[in-house]
Design an enzyme around this catalytic site. Structure first.
Site, mmCIF file in Angstrom:
data_model
loop_
_atom_site.group_PDB
_atom_site.id
_atom_site.type_symbol
_atom_site.label_atom_id
_atom_site.label_comp_id
_atom_site.label_asym_id
_atom_site.label_seq_id
_atom_site.Cartn_x
_atom_site.Cartn_y
_atom_site.Cartn_z
ATOM 1 N N ARG A 249 0.858 -1.180 0.000
ATOM 2 C CA ARG A 249 0.000 0.000 0.000
ATOM 3 C C ARG A 249 0.898 1.236 0.000
ATOM 4 N NH1 ARG A 249 -3.569 -2.700 -1.554
ATOM 5 N NH2 ARG A 249 -5.612 -3.098 -0.627
ATOM 6 N N HIS A 297 -1.768 0.439 -9.641
ATOM 7 C CA HIS A 297 -2.380 -0.526 -8.717
ATOM 8 C C HIS A 297 -2.988 -1.705 -9.487
ATOM 9 C CE1 HIS A 297 -4.375 -0.907 -4.487
ATOM 10 N NE2 HIS A 297 -4.213 -2.101 -5.038
HETATM 11 P P1 NDP Z 1 -1.473 -11.523 4.541
HETATM 12 O O1 NDP Z 1 -2.363 -11.037 5.625
HETATM 13 O O2 NDP Z 1 -1.569 -12.950 4.109
HETATM 14 O O3 NDP Z 1 0.052 -11.266 4.950
HETATM 15 C C1 NDP Z 1 0.472 -10.120 5.594
HETATM 16 C C2 NDP Z 1 1.912 -10.330 6.038
HETATM 17 O O4 NDP Z 1 2.384 -9.118 6.620
HETATM 18 C C3 NDP Z 1 2.041 -11.417 7.113
HETATM 19 O O5 NDP Z 1 3.206 -12.175 6.887
HETATM 20 C C4 NDP Z 1 2.178 -10.612 8.392
HETATM 21 O O6 NDP Z 1 2.904 -11.250 9.417
HETATM 22 C C5 NDP Z 1 2.948 -9.412 7.901
HETATM 23 N N1 NDP Z 1 2.793 -8.270 8.794
HETATM 24 C C6 NDP Z 1 1.682 -7.567 9.076
HETATM 25 N N2 NDP Z 1 1.942 -6.596 9.963
HETATM 26 C C7 NDP Z 1 3.254 -6.692 10.253
HETATM 27 C C8 NDP Z 1 4.120 -5.994 11.131
HETATM 28 N N3 NDP Z 1 3.689 -4.972 11.887
HETATM 29 N N4 NDP Z 1 5.411 -6.386 11.186
HETATM 30 C C9 NDP Z 1 5.868 -7.422 10.447
HETATM 31 N N5 NDP Z 1 5.084 -8.136 9.592
HETATM 32 C C10 NDP Z 1 3.795 -7.764 9.506
HETATM 33 O O7 NDP Z 1 -1.709 -10.552 3.290
HETATM 34 P P2 NDP Z 1 -1.504 -10.870 1.737
HETATM 35 O O8 NDP Z 1 -0.168 -11.464 1.550
HETATM 36 O O9 NDP Z 1 -2.662 -11.593 1.202
HETATM 37 O O10 NDP Z 1 -1.566 -9.384 1.152
HETATM 38 C C11 NDP Z 1 -0.642 -8.411 1.580
HETATM 39 C C12 NDP Z 1 -1.040 -7.037 1.085
HETATM 40 O O11 NDP Z 1 -0.818 -6.916 -0.323
HETATM 41 C C13 NDP Z 1 -2.514 -6.671 1.212
HETATM 42 O O12 NDP Z 1 -2.835 -6.292 2.527
HETATM 43 C C14 NDP Z 1 -2.652 -5.525 0.233
HETATM 44 O O13 NDP Z 1 -2.353 -4.306 0.886
HETATM 45 C C15 NDP Z 1 -1.586 -5.826 -0.806
HETATM 46 N N6 NDP Z 1 -2.151 -6.190 -2.111
HETATM 47 C C16 NDP Z 1 -1.863 -5.407 -3.197
HETATM 48 C C17 NDP Z 1 -2.320 -5.730 -4.436
HETATM 49 C C18 NDP Z 1 -1.951 -4.908 -5.606
HETATM 50 O O14 NDP Z 1 -2.494 -5.120 -6.689
HETATM 51 N N7 NDP Z 1 -1.017 -3.984 -5.469
HETATM 52 C C19 NDP Z 1 -3.177 -6.896 -4.656
HETATM 53 C C20 NDP Z 1 -3.410 -7.671 -3.465
HETATM 54 C C21 NDP Z 1 -2.910 -7.304 -2.245
HETATM 55 P P3 NDP Z 1 2.386 -12.649 10.056
HETATM 56 O O15 NDP Z 1 2.544 -13.675 8.960
HETATM 57 O O16 NDP Z 1 3.297 -12.885 11.183
HETATM 58 O O17 NDP Z 1 0.945 -12.430 10.426
HETATM 59 C C1 OXD Z 2 -6.082 -6.021 -2.803
HETATM 60 C C2 OXD Z 2 -5.735 -5.060 -3.818
HETATM 61 O O1 OXD Z 2 -5.872 -5.729 -1.644
HETATM 62 O O2 OXD Z 2 -6.255 -5.184 -4.926
HETATM 63 O O3 OXD Z 2 -6.562 -7.117 -3.146
HETATM 64 O O4 OXD Z 2 -4.937 -4.147 -3.582
#
Ligand code: NDP
Ligand code: OXD
Length: 334
Positions: A249, A297
Site C-alpha cells: 500500500r 495498482h
Molecule cells: P497476509 O495477511 O496474508 O500477509 C500479511 C503479512 O504481513 C504477514 O506475513 C504478516 O505477518 C505481515 N505483517 C503484518 N503486519 C506486520 C508488522 N507490523 N510487522 C511485520 N510483519 C507484519 O496478506 P496478503 O499477503 O494476502 O496481502 C498483503 C497485502 O498486499 C494486502 O494487505 C494488500 O495491501 C496488498 N495487495 C496489493 C495488491 C496490488 O495489486 N497492489 C493486490 C493484493 C494485495 P504474520 O505472517 O506474522 O501475520
Molecule cells: C487487494 C488489492 O488488496 O487489490 O486485493 O490491492
C-alpha cells in the site's frame, strides 16, 4: 442465503463492478438485470442464494446475511443489521477498516485466491528480474545510444528481502526460489519456516533484515503499525544502491524520504504499484523520476471467476457453523 454485493471501484476488468451501475435514487430493480460477473460467478457455486447489488437491486437491508464488498461507501455496512459475515473481495482490508462505523462484531474474511497470488508473483518476478539483470540501466543506455554490456549478477548471490510473508509474500518467495534465488529473507510478525527463506520477525529484526535486502519487495498490509514504515530511518539500513518495489500500500511509504533516497542514489531504482494518493496526482514528482516505474495498482487484480470459489467456501463455512479461513484480526488490522 441472501447476499449483497457492494463495489465502488471504477470499472476495471479485474475488479468487476456491476456494469451499468447508474445512480438509482428510487432503487428500482435494473431493467433486464444487467449481467454482473460476481453474480454470475457466485451463482455457479451457490445457485440457491439471492444476490442483490447495492444501489441497484430492491431489497430490505435487514434480510441480508452476507456482504461481499470492495471499498463500500462508509456507513453502508452498518445498515445491514443481521449480517452473519463480510467477505472483502481483495486482500487488503485497510480501506474497509477506516470506516468508523464498520460493524466490528461481524466476522470479516479477506480474499486469498490462487489467481490473486499468481498475479502478484508475475508482478514481483518481473521487477525483481528487471533490477537484478540491470534492465533499468540498459533502458537508459538505449536512450543514450550506448552499447555497453556488463557481467550479469549471480542469481544465487542476489540478496532479496520480502516485507510481509503472508499469502502473497510466500507465493513470491517460492517463485523466486524456483528461479534460483538462494538468498531470500522474509520479514513478518511471527517466524516462518519456508524452504529457502531466512525468516526475520518483529521490529527488533528489521534492521538486520534491511541490511540484507539489495532488492526490497514490500507486500505488507497497511495497518497502524506499518504505516510510514518505509522512511528515512529504515531506508538508510538498506545497502547502498538497493532497489525498492512496493505492491503493498502507498501509505507504507513516506514519499519525501523515498524521493530523497532516490535522488541521492542510495536507492537506485523503484517500482511502485501503489502510492499514497491514488490515482497518483499528475503533479507528483514520481512521474518524472527516471529511476521510478509506476503502475496504477494493477500488480494483481481479483478475478470473480476464480475468487468466487474462495468466497463460496467462506459462506458455506459460516452456514455450517464453522469458522472460515482467512478471518481478519480486527485488532491487528489485517
Ligand atoms: P497476509 O495477511 O496474508 O500477509 C500479511 C503479512 O504481513 C504477514 O506475513 C504478516 O505477518 C505481515 N505483517 C503484518 N503486519 C506486520 C508488522 N507490523 N510487522 C511485520 N510483519 C507484519 O496478506 P496478503 O499477503 O494476502 O496481502 C498483503 C497485502 O498486499 C494486502 O494487505 C494488500 O495491501 C496488498 N495487495 C496489493 C495488491 C496490488 O495489486 N497492489 C493486490 C493484493 C494485495 P504474520 O505472517 O506474522 O501475520
Ligand atoms: C487487494 C488489492 O488488496 O487489490 O486485493 O490491492
Amino acid at each position: 442465503m441472501k447476499i449483497v454485493y457492494i463495489n465502488t471501484d471504477p470499472p476495471s476488468p479485474g475488479r468487476a463492478p456491476s456494469p451499468g451501475r447508474a445512480p438509482s435514487p428510487g432503487r428500482t430493480p435494473s431493467p433486464g438485470r444487467a449481467s454482473c460477473p460476481w453474480r454470475d460467478a457466485i451463482s455457479q457455486h451457490l445457485p440457491e442464494a439471492s444476490f442483490w447489488i447495492w444501489d441497484e437491486d430492491d431489497f430490505d437491508p435487514a434480510d441480508v446475511d452476507y456482504a461481499l464488498v470492495w471499498n463500500p461507501p462508509p456507513g453502508v455496512l452498518a445498515r445491514f443489521r443481521h449480517l452473519k459475515g463480510i467477505v472483502n473481495l481483495g486482500a487488503g482490508v485497510d480501506a474497509l477498516l477506516r470506516d468508523t462505523t464498520f460493524p466490528g462484531t461481524v466476522a470479516l474474511v479477506r480474499l486469498v485466491d490462487p489467481l490473486l497470488t499468481r498475479g502478484m508473483v508475475e508482478y514481483a518476478v518481473h521487477w525483481v528480474l528487471h533490477f537484478h539483470r540491470d534492465f533499468h540501466t540498459y533502458a537508459r543506455h538505449q536512450r543514450d545510444h550506448l552499447w555497453n554490456p556488463h557481467p550479469n549478477a549471480d542469481t544465487a548471490q542476489r540478496k532479496i528481502g520480502i516485507l510481509g510473508m503472508g499469502a502473497l509474500g510466500q507465493g513470491v518467495a517460492n517463485a523466486l526460489t524456483s528461479l534460483g534465488f538462494a538468498s531470500i529473507a522474509g520479514w513478518s510478525r511471527r517466524a516462518k519456516n519456508i524452504a529457502g527463506v531466512q525468516s526475520f520477525c518483529g521490529d527488533d529484526s528489521l534492521e538486520d533484515f534491511l541490511n540484507h535486502s539489495e532488492i526490497l519487495l514490500c507486500l505488507l498490509p497497511l495497518t497502524d503499525t506499518t504505516q510510514g514504515l518505509i522512511n528515512a530511518q529504515t531506508l538508510k539500513h538498506l545497502p547502498a544502491g538497493a532497489f525498492f518495489i512496493n505492491a503493498g500500500r502507498g501509505a507504507l511509504v513516506v514519499d519525501a524520504d523515498l524521493q530523497a533516497a532516490l535522488a541521492s542514489g542510495h536507492i537506485q531504482g523503484a517500482a511502485l504499484d501503489v502510492v499514497n494518493e491514488e490515482p497518483l496526482s499528475p503533479n507528483s514528482a514520481y512521474w518524472d523520476l527516471q529511476n521510478v516505474f509506476i503502475t496504477p495498482h494493477i500488480a494483481s487484480l481479483t478475478s470473480p471467476l476464480s475468487a468466487s470459489a474462495a468466497v463460496a467456501t467462506a459462506l458455506h463455512a459460516w452456514e455450517n457453523g464453522a469458522i472460515p479461513d482467512h478471518i481478519v484480526d480486527l485488532n491487528a488490522g489485517y
